[in-house]
Design a protein around this motif. Sequence first.
Motif, PDB file in Angstrom:
ATOM      1  N   GLN A  48       0.716  -1.333   0.198  1.00 51.93           N
ATOM      2  CA  GLN A  48       0.050  -0.366  -0.028  1.00 51.93           C
ATOM      3  C   GLN A  48       0.944   0.944  -0.087  1.00 51.93           C
ATOM      4  OE1 GLN A  48      -1.674  -2.465   1.825  1.00 51.93           O
ATOM      5  NE2 GLN A  48      -3.043  -2.491   0.204  1.00 51.93           N
ATOM      6  N   VAL A  70      -7.386   2.837   1.156  1.00 52.23           N
ATOM      7  CA  VAL A  70      -7.271   2.180   2.618  1.00 52.23           C
ATOM      8  C   VAL A  70      -8.621   0.510   1.664  1.00 52.23           C
ATOM      9  CG1 VAL A  70      -9.616   1.845   3.937  1.00 52.23           C
ATOM     10  CG2 VAL A  70      -8.875   4.420   3.631  1.00 52.23           C
ATOM     11  N   ASP A  71      -7.521  -0.104   2.208  1.00 51.38           N
ATOM     12  CA  ASP A  71      -7.836  -1.356   2.087  1.00 51.38           C
ATOM     13  C   ASP A  71      -8.310  -1.896   2.717  1.00 51.38           C
ATOM     14  OD1 ASP A  71      -6.627  -4.739   2.031  1.00 51.38           O
ATOM     15  OD2 ASP A  71      -5.913  -3.669  -0.024  1.00 51.38           O
ATOM     16  N   VAL A  72      -9.659  -2.948   2.503  1.00 51.61           N
ATOM     17  CA  VAL A  72     -10.715  -3.406   3.530  1.00 51.61           C
ATOM     18  C   VAL A  72      -9.874  -4.553   5.197  1.00 51.61           C
ATOM     19  CG1 VAL A  72     -10.473  -5.944   2.537  1.00 51.61           C
ATOM     20  CG2 VAL A  72     -12.561  -5.418   3.566  1.00 51.61           C
ATOM     21  N   TYR A  73      -8.353  -4.859   3.893  1.00 53.74           N
ATOM     22  CA  TYR A  73      -7.462  -5.464   5.299  1.00 53.74           C
ATOM     23  C   TYR A  73      -7.733  -4.230   6.865  1.00 53.74           C
ATOM     24  CZ  TYR A  73      -3.283  -8.159   6.609  1.00 53.74           C
ATOM     25  OH  TYR A  73      -2.502  -8.632   8.134  1.00 53.74           O
ATOM     26  N   TYR A  74      -7.371  -3.164   5.928  1.00 53.36           N
ATOM     27  CA  TYR A  74      -7.071  -2.179   7.199  1.00 53.36           C
ATOM     28  C   TYR A  74      -8.179  -1.926   8.658  1.00 53.36           C
ATOM     29  CZ  TYR A  74      -3.046  -2.893   6.016  1.00 53.36           C
ATOM     30  OH  TYR A  74      -1.593  -3.449   4.716  1.00 53.36           O
ATOM     31  N   CYS A  75      -9.373  -2.264   7.638  1.00 52.98           N
ATOM     32  CA  CYS A  75     -11.068  -1.618   8.004  1.00 52.98           C
ATOM     33  C   CYS A  75     -11.395  -2.053   8.986  1.00 52.98           C
ATOM     34  CB  CYS A  75     -12.371  -1.489   6.604  1.00 52.98           C
ATOM     35  SG  CYS A  75     -10.985  -0.548   5.343  1.00 52.98           S
ATOM     36  N   GLY A  79     -16.477  -0.595   8.041  1.00 53.68           N
ATOM     37  CA  GLY A  79     -15.604  -0.142   6.769  1.00 53.68           C
ATOM     38  C   GLY A  79     -15.046   0.899   6.572  1.00 53.68           C
ATOM     39  N   ASN A  80     -14.722   1.216   7.744  1.00 53.69           N
ATOM     40  CA  ASN A  80     -13.612   2.209   8.124  1.00 53.69           C
ATOM     41  C   ASN A  80     -12.160   2.079   8.253  1.00 53.69           C
ATOM     42  OD1 ASN A  80     -15.538   4.599   6.714  1.00 53.69           O
ATOM     43  ND2 ASN A  80     -16.757   4.212   8.683  1.00 53.69           N
ATOM     44  N   LEU A  81     -11.258   2.868   8.141  1.00 52.17           N
ATOM     45  CA  LEU A  81      -9.837   2.850   8.328  1.00 52.17           C
ATOM     46  C   LEU A  81      -9.735   2.465   9.894  1.00 52.17           C
ATOM     47  CD1 LEU A  81      -6.984   2.288   7.472  1.00 52.17           C
ATOM     48  CD2 LEU A  81      -6.319   4.700   7.935  1.00 52.17           C
ATOM     49  N   GLU A 126     -13.153   2.075   2.998  1.00 56.77           N
ATOM     50  CA  GLU A 126     -12.484   1.348   1.978  1.00 56.77           C
ATOM     51  C   GLU A 126     -12.601   1.952   0.686  1.00 56.77           C
ATOM     52  OE1 GLU A 126     -12.629  -2.951  -0.035  1.00 56.77           O
ATOM     53  OE2 GLU A 126     -14.330  -2.780   1.745  1.00 56.77           O
TER      54      GLU A 126
END
Length: 177
Positions: A48, A70-75, A79-81, A126
Amino acid sequence: MAQRMHLRLSPDVMAKFEDYSPEERIRAVLAIKAPNDQRFSSKFIEEQCQLREVKMLSEKSAIVTFAFKVDVYYCNGSGNLHGGAQSSIFDMCTSIALQAIGKKDFWLNGGVTRVITVNCLRPAPEGEDLLLECEVVQMGRSLALTQGVLKREKDGVIVSTCEHHKAAVPTKPGWKL
């Protein structure tokens, strides 16, 4: 038992690392790859985080700007960071920013965190493109202060802020950057 991965610069890069320009040092750290490393930090740095700019303010002060989506992996579940992800991202990026100042035997390993304070002000959903401005405010022989501001790239609205106090430590014996 899982094998521990130590992310390291290549011997060729290490030999001349201290002679690199601030931008070259930061790019070298971001270029470290460990494809089988599943750690949060490795995924973020490898997939990223992108260096946008290094602006030297003085011999011991700089602003380093990174960009990421913002990747889903970090949400979180909404659905937010995630706030914890933001703290880790601030920790990594403000530490990497120290490389803009680092010199031989001086802060080339990024030190350790003493205190990190993160203020999450608004959500970053995201897919949002973000800019992270990391400022090396003060850097002495053993302590440093960095600050970070995470903004939406599209309009510059601040998502979160960080104040990060660091302490210089010797590199672990046998450990190479």
